[in-house]
Structure formats: structure tokens, C-alpha cells
Design an enzyme around this catalytic site. Sequence first.
Site, PDB file in Angstrom:
ATOM      1  N   HIS A 117      41.605  47.451  46.711  1.00  0.00           N
ATOM      2  CA  HIS A 117      41.226  47.546  45.298  1.00  0.00           C
ATOM      3  C   HIS A 117      39.867  46.879  45.123  1.00  0.00           C
ATOM      4  O   HIS A 117      39.499  45.968  45.869  1.00  0.00           O
ATOM      5  CB  HIS A 117      42.297  46.820  44.471  1.00  0.00           C
ATOM      6  CG  HIS A 117      42.189  47.001  42.991  1.00  0.00           C
ATOM      7  ND1 HIS A 117      41.275  46.306  42.222  1.00  0.00           N
ATOM      8  CD2 HIS A 117      42.905  47.766  42.123  1.00  0.00           C
ATOM      9  CE1 HIS A 117      41.425  46.648  40.951  1.00  0.00           C
ATOM     10  NE2 HIS A 117      42.400  47.539  40.866  1.00  0.00           N
ATOM     11  N   ASP A 194      46.499  40.315  48.624  1.00  0.00           N
ATOM     12  CA  ASP A 194      46.609  40.859  47.273  1.00  0.00           C
ATOM     13  C   ASP A 194      48.017  41.414  47.130  1.00  0.00           C
ATOM     14  O   ASP A 194      48.356  42.457  47.681  1.00  0.00           O
ATOM     15  CB  ASP A 194      45.559  41.955  47.083  1.00  0.00           C
ATOM     16  CG  ASP A 194      45.708  42.698  45.761  1.00  0.00           C
ATOM     17  OD1 ASP A 194      46.639  42.388  44.989  1.00  0.00           O
ATOM     18  OD2 ASP A 194      44.900  43.617  45.509  1.00  0.00           O
ATOM     19  N   GLN A 197      50.914  44.894  44.009  1.00  0.00           N
ATOM     20  CA  GLN A 197      51.896  45.971  44.087  1.00  0.00           C
ATOM     21  C   GLN A 197      53.141  45.576  44.869  1.00  0.00           C
ATOM     22  O   GLN A 197      54.153  46.276  44.805  1.00  0.00           O
ATOM     23  CB  GLN A 197      51.249  47.213  44.733  1.00  0.00           C
ATOM     24  CG  GLN A 197      50.065  47.759  43.986  1.00  0.00           C
ATOM     25  CD  GLN A 197      50.409  48.225  42.578  1.00  0.00           C
ATOM     26  OE1 GLN A 197      51.557  48.543  42.279  1.00  0.00           O
ATOM     27  NE2 GLN A 197      49.420  48.272  41.703  1.00  0.00           N
ATOM     28  N   LYS A 220      52.168  43.704  36.228  1.00  0.00           N
ATOM     29  CA  LYS A 220      52.681  44.664  37.206  1.00  0.00           C
ATOM     30  C   LYS A 220      54.174  44.449  37.453  1.00  0.00           C
ATOM     31  O   LYS A 220      54.863  45.372  37.912  1.00  0.00           O
ATOM     32  CB  LYS A 220      51.944  44.506  38.537  1.00  0.00           C
ATOM     33  CG  LYS A 220      50.435  44.554  38.465  1.00  0.00           C
ATOM     34  CD  LYS A 220      49.881  45.934  38.394  1.00  0.00           C
ATOM     35  CE  LYS A 220      48.367  45.917  38.598  1.00  0.00           C
ATOM     36  NZ  LYS A 220      47.762  47.245  38.445  1.00  0.00           N
ATOM     37  N   CYS A 362      40.454  52.374  41.021  1.00  0.00           N
ATOM     38  CA  CYS A 362      39.697  51.179  41.410  1.00  0.00           C
ATOM     39  C   CYS A 362      39.666  51.030  42.926  1.00  0.00           C
ATOM     40  O   CYS A 362      39.790  49.919  43.463  1.00  0.00           O
ATOM     41  CB  CYS A 362      40.267  49.919  40.757  1.00  0.00           C
ATOM     42  SG  CYS A 362      40.135  49.912  38.962  1.00  0.00           S
TER      43      CYS A 362
END
Length: 404
Positions: A117, A194, A197, A220, A362
Site C-alpha cells: 500500500h 502492515d 488487512q 478495518k 492505493c
Amino acid sequence: MTTATLTLKDEFPGLSDGWHYLDTAATAQKPQAVIDATVNALGRDYATVHRGVYARSAEMTLAFESARRRSAAFVGGAEEEIVFTRGATEAINLVAQTWGVANLKAGDRILVSMLEHHSNIVPWQLLRERTGVEIDVCPLTAEGAIDLDAAEAMLTPAHKLVAFAHVSNVLGGVLDVRRAADLAHGVGALLLIDGCQAAPRIALDMAALDCDFYVFSAHKLYGPTGIGALWARKALLDAMPPWQGGGAMIDRVTFEKTTFAPAPQRFEAGTPMIVEALGMAAAMDWLAGVGLDRAERHERELAAKLRDVLRKRNDVTVFGPEDSVGIVSFAIDGVHPHDLGTILDEEGPDGQRVAIRAGHHCAQPLMDHLGVPATARASFGLYSDESDIEALLKGIERTRRIFG
């Protein structure tokens, strides 16, 4: 559709009849438990924290710090390792502008992957402009996963940081974080993950993952916007300088000198996100109650079903690994993803509308790698079910008829 699924879906007031929400990777709908916690925090229970000597302020302070403990428990860490941020993007920027500026110099290298991202690319580019570090890009496997064999061949003692996504927001592939950590640590580098998700759909344990930094956003994982967290090893946080100055992050201020509070408070300048923190904790409690194992299993099954149906069409290209979790990106020959998204959002003959994401997500470097300007992305949540897939497929058929 099972009774359990119906009951779960009923907990989300944002999911109206006839509207099929397949954009959870962008932001998740909120269960009533989170809405109630946020409303109560903003209304009935509201007060500032860490400052007031009156009872409600003390109670809100206890609730706020309880949210930190619950956030730590959610990721399998300790409360002194959790820094509240405005989201994962700010958390990555915090690491870049504190740890990065303090520890990296010209000649040092950072390894990211092709599928990151923008939030896990741009902060390192800004750091490069400031310090002269170099950025290397790890390629993907043929299936669209981060190629850890290639990473192993690329890593050198000059690499000081590896920054990878746990789950790709475009392709849905799941990184073997523990192997990535072993590879990074093998050359003396740190690993930042990261987890935006991953946090809503995979049970987390920082000790088992063995990474050094982990970031995620509340919205999220069924919580409010405007808050997320950085988890970092305590020794790293203790050694990192503050990056914003103001109230709450200080120990003592004089015009001659200021001393700072210990981590994590050192990184939380100003009045904190009180309401949002309580909302995030409520979301974590709700998600833990439903079960992360259930979330992962449910979303893997739905993604597999959709991939299987789309793959049988000769006019559709499906991207990403076969074992993707909760996310399916695809392209239809002769139909721009934006056109597909627009038509899906128009009410069909059966009164159904479908919300998907269309664009570069993104992740423009990944789009360049895939050779497309954009993809259509369907992403699932715990409230998703097979009726959402059926509505999407009907919408695709309607789109094909429109485009001939």
C-alpha cells in the site's frame, strides 16, 4: 444462508436490505455493540482523561487505559508496547520519523515489496529524502505473493528494515511473517508489518510472529475511523525520540528544557482519541467474541467460492494467490472497473445493489506490475454471505449485457 449468519448480519444497522457490501477491505461496517460503545463514550460517559481529578474523568481515564490493555491483548502484546495513532498510516510515519531518522543513514537500505500500500512506500521515500537511505523492492511470485526466496537472496547487512504487508489489500495473499522475521533478523534488520488487512481476520500473536513493529487501523476491524495503533517492542519504543510535542507527552516543561514521558505516552501528544479508543476496544471485544478463527475460515471460503466462479469465465482475469483471505481482485475484458462499480451500484431488476471497490487501491506500483490501470475488488467481512456473491455475479452479467 445459515441462521448464525443471519443473526450476525442483523447486528450491523448499516447493512440494509437489498444492499450487498463487498468493500470491507476499504472499511468495515460497524456492529451495534461498537456504535453503542461510541455513543456512550461521547455522551453519557464523556470526560477528558489523564487530567481531571473529578470522578467521571478518573473513570474515563481507567476506561481509556483499559482500551490500551485490550488492544495489547488483541495482538498478543503488552500494554506498554501499544501506541495509539490516527491509523496505520500515521503509525508507519511515526516509525519512519522517529526510529528511522534516529537510526538510519546514507548507505543503509530498506526492503519493501511490490504489493505494498502507498502508506508502506511513501513514508520510506520521505525518509530517503531526509537521510539518504536506499529502498529495494522485493518481487512477487507468479501467484502474486511476496517472494521470500527472492527476499532472502536480496537481503544484506546493509538492510536495516524490512517493511511488508501481512495481507495484501489487493491480492489477499497472506505473508509468512515468521519466516520474514527470521530473514530480516538474519542480517540484523528489523521487520515492520502492515497488519491492516490481517487484524480483522487472522488471530495475532506478536511473540509468535517475532516482528519488531506491527501497525493496524480500527476502522478495518469493525471499529471507528480516526484511530489505530502501533505495536513495537518495548526496548525500541524506549529508545525512540518523540515526534510531536505538546501536552500529555511531557514529564516536565521549562523554557530551558523539557523532559518527556516514558513510552508509549511520549508518542501521544495532545488530547487523545478518547471516544475512538473505546470504540476500537469494543470492536476488538466483539471480534474476539465472534472468533478470529471463524473470521479467517469464513472469509477464505467466500473468497475461494468467488474466485472459482470468476475463473470459469473466459472474459475475467482473477489476480492473486489461490489461498487468498477475504479479498478477490479481478478485471473483466472490455469493461473498466469504474464502469463495473457504477453499474453494480445501480439498483437491478431484483432491487439489489452491490458495493465493490474499483481503482488502484492505493497500490499503483502493483497495478503497473499487473499491467492494468485498475482492478475491481470484492472484499468480505464476517457479515458477508453467499447472497453477496450471487448479487455480484448477477450484476456482472447485467454489466456484460450493457457492454454487449
